[in-house]
Scaffold this motif. Structure first.
Motif, short mmCIF file in Angstrom:
data_model
loop_
_atom_site.label_atom_id
_atom_site.label_comp_id
_atom_site.label_asym_id
_atom_site.label_seq_id
_atom_site.Cartn_x
_atom_site.Cartn_y
_atom_site.Cartn_z
N TRP A 189 -20.77 12.66 51.75
CA TRP A 189 -20.56 13.38 52.45
C TRP A 189 -22.68 13.81 52.54
CZ3 TRP A 189 -22.13 18.38 52.87
CH2 TRP A 189 -21.85 19.13 54.19
N VAL A 190 -22.54 14.20 51.62
CA VAL A 190 -24.34 14.80 51.75
C VAL A 190 -25.58 13.19 52.13
CG1 VAL A 190 -23.80 16.02 49.51
CG2 VAL A 190 -24.82 13.64 48.78
N GLY A 191 -24.98 12.36 52.35
CA GLY A 191 -25.16 11.59 53.36
C GLY A 191 -26.02 10.69 52.02
N PHE A 192 -28.01 10.64 52.28
CA PHE A 192 -28.73 10.38 51.75
C PHE A 192 -28.34 8.46 51.30
CE2 PHE A 192 -28.36 14.43 49.69
CZ PHE A 192 -30.36 14.74 50.23
N LYS A 193 -29.56 7.34 51.06
CA LYS A 193 -30.15 6.07 51.32
C LYS A 193 -28.81 5.52 50.61
CE LYS A 193 -31.79 1.80 53.15
NZ LYS A 193 -33.62 2.01 53.79
N THR A 194 -27.98 4.92 50.62
CA THR A 194 -27.09 4.37 49.41
C THR A 194 -27.14 2.27 49.57
OG1 THR A 194 -26.11 6.96 48.60
CG2 THR A 194 -25.15 3.83 48.27
N GLU A 195 -27.21 2.15 48.72
CA GLU A 195 -26.41 0.28 48.58
C GLU A 195 -25.50 0.34 47.48
OE1 GLU A 195 -29.52 -2.41 48.90
OE2 GLU A 195 -30.90 -1.44 51.04
N TYR A 196 -25.13 -0.58 47.79
CA TYR A 196 -24.30 -1.00 46.99
C TYR A 196 -24.18 -2.32 46.07
CZ TYR A 196 -21.47 3.00 48.08
OH TYR A 196 -20.87 4.60 49.08
N LEU A 197 -24.17 -2.73 45.03
CA LEU A 197 -24.18 -3.72 43.84
C LEU A 197 -23.02 -3.67 43.31
CD1 LEU A 197 -26.73 -3.22 40.91
CD2 LEU A 197 -27.09 -4.61 43.22
N PRO A 198 -22.10 -5.35 44.18
CA PRO A 198 -21.27 -5.75 43.66
C PRO A 198 -20.93 -6.44 42.38
CG PRO A 198 -22.19 -7.23 44.52
CD PRO A 198 -23.72 -6.32 44.57
N VAL A 210 -34.03 1.77 43.11
CA VAL A 210 -34.54 3.48 43.97
C VAL A 210 -36.13 3.11 43.63
CG1 VAL A 210 -33.72 5.59 43.30
CG2 VAL A 210 -32.60 4.08 42.91
N GLU A 211 -36.70 3.22 42.28
CA GLU A 211 -38.00 3.00 42.27
C GLU A 211 -38.78 2.17 43.21
OE1 GLU A 211 -39.01 4.20 37.76
OE2 GLU A 211 -38.62 1.91 38.36
N THR A 212 -38.43 1.30 43.48
CA THR A 212 -39.52 -0.24 44.50
C THR A 212 -38.78 0.33 46.00
OG1 THR A 212 -38.11 -1.57 44.20
CG2 THR A 212 -39.47 -1.65 42.54
N SER A 213 -37.81 0.97 46.52
CA SER A 213 -38.28 0.88 47.82
C SER A 213 -37.50 2.82 47.68
CB SER A 213 -35.81 0.25 47.72
OG SER A 213 -35.54 0.66 47.70
N ASP A 260 -32.13 6.10 48.02
CA ASP A 260 -31.86 7.90 47.20
C ASP A 260 -30.67 7.10 46.10
OD1 ASP A 260 -33.55 9.83 48.56
OD2 ASP A 260 -32.49 8.60 49.66
N CYS A 261 -29.74 6.84 46.40
CA CYS A 261 -28.81 5.90 45.51
C CYS A 261 -28.21 4.52 45.94
CB CYS A 261 -27.85 6.61 46.02
SG CYS A 261 -25.77 6.09 45.12
N VAL A 262 -28.50 4.11 44.50
CA VAL A 262 -27.29 3.10 44.48
C VAL A 262 -26.17 2.79 43.45
CG1 VAL A 262 -27.53 0.65 42.71
CG2 VAL A 262 -29.52 1.25 43.77
N GLY A 263 -25.36 1.91 44.40
CA GLY A 263 -23.96 2.36 43.91
C GLY A 263 -23.80 1.08 43.15
N THR A 264 -22.09 1.25 42.55
CA THR A 264 -21.82 -0.10 42.63
C THR A 264 -20.30 -0.41 42.88
OG1 THR A 264 -20.44 0.88 40.34
CG2 THR A 264 -23.14 -0.06 39.81
N ARG A 265 -19.87 -1.38 43.70
CA ARG A 265 -18.31 -1.22 43.87
C ARG A 265 -17.32 -2.67 43.37
NH1 ARG A 265 -17.67 -4.89 47.93
NH2 ARG A 265 -19.01 -5.98 49.03
N ARG A 266 -16.30 -2.99 42.96
CA ARG A 266 -15.42 -4.07 42.33
C ARG A 266 -15.64 -4.79 44.17
NH1 ARG A 266 -11.55 -1.66 39.35
NH2 ARG A 266 -10.93 0.13 41.36
#
Length: 310
Positions: free
Chosen positions: A184-193, A109-112, A115-121
């Motif tokens: 729904w709120v949007g914002f740029k998000t990426e997921y860590l597996p 988040v700090e270097t890009s 707005d959000c970094v999520g996780t997924r199994r």
């Protein structure tokens, strides 16, 4: 500051283990860390454990205790509302969410411009087969019929900026489905597996039927397709009945009055009646949601907080 929001329900065994594990990696985080535990009407000694943990770490650990069990969604909302951090993360206390991912999530988040970094199994190892099947079916279904995309395997465990959390808090609806709200709120998000993990202690409070009910709520909250389905069923039933009447009239004119068969009539009546009840049930589900929203009841009621102990 990093705020860690942790909903708890009957987690007296897991809380000390969770706190210990997160503290191990806190040295890798340059931000000051605050813990916000939400006791969601637990029936065990969860509240006593939280009181003791706050007493040992008064500047770091905060807690909120509800007057009864309001559900995880209420706990998440309460925690996000109380969080004061520049970054906010939501974690399960059973350590199924890997704490060691936090430093990487913060750095992303700090270097890009995320707005959000999520996780997924990436797998569901250790989970009952029927639960895994219906979970995958839910994501396929909701992404096909809904307007809000939900990532299969995504967890509530995610790191969000203050701006994103403020946007989420603007959605003060009573019927909440956080996975959908986060999208729904949007914002740029990426997921860590990451690979699935078993609970560190205790037993889950989520049964198959509670998860099924939660999934239905998610579909109803973020899709109007079930209502459209009810309308289509009604329309096709009406058209089908008209066609059937025309066929009967034509056959009677050509071949005379056929022998009536009451079993087939009973089957038709039951089938049509079942469709009507199904459609009424779908409509009733939406009306029930509207009814709860119009009551304007609070999402949760606080019985005790860490402020009461100061």
């Amino acid at each position: 500051m990093l705020s860690i929001v942790v909903p708890c329900y009957n987690e007296e065994e897991s809380i000390p283990l969770f706190f210990k594990e997160v503290e191990k990696i806190s040295g890798q985080i340059k931000q000051r860390v605050e813990y916000i535990f939400i006791n969601d009407g637990s029936k065990d000694q969860t509240l006593d454990v939280l009181r003791a943990l706050h007493k040992e770490n008064p500047e770091k650990v905060r807690y909120i205790s509800f007057s009864r069990n309001f559900g995880k969604e209420a706990g998440l909302y309460a925690g996000l509302k109380e969080a004061k951090g520049d970054f906010i993360t939501v974690m399960d206390v059973d350590l199924q969410d890997p704490p060691e991912l936090l430093p990487e999530m913060i750095e992303m988040v700090e270097t890009s411009d995320l707005d959000c970094v999520g996780t997924r199994r990436v797998d569901r190892e250790g989970e009952p087969a029927i639960r895994s099947f219906f979970a995958r079916l839910f994501y396929k279904l909701v992404n096909r019929i809904g307007e809000t995309e939900m990532v299969d395997g995504a967890r509530d465990f995610r790191l969000m900026t203050r701006q994103m959390v403020d946007a989420i808090l603007e959605l003060s609806e009573y019927n909440r489905f956080s996975k959908g709200i986060f999208s729904w709120v949007g914002f740029k998000t990426e997921y860590l597996p990451y690979e699935n993990r078993e609970r560190i202690a205790g037993e889950t409070s989520w049964s198959f039927w509670s998860l099924l009910s939660y999934s239905i709520d998610g579909i109803v909250n973020f899709s109007e397709t079930p209502l459209n389905f009810a309308s289509y069923v009604g329309a096709f039933s009406c058209i089908g009945s008209v066609i059937a009447m025309l066929v009967i009239i034509f056959r009677t004119l050509v071949k005379g009055d056929p022998t009536s068969g009451w079993p087939s009539l009973v089957c038709i009546f039951l089938f049509v009646g079942g469709l009507q009840l199904l459609c009424l049930g779908i409509i009733g589900k939406y009306i029930g949601k509207i009814f709860m929203e119009t009551k304007r009841r609070p999402i949760y009621i606080v019985k005790e907080t860490d402020a009461d102990q100061k």
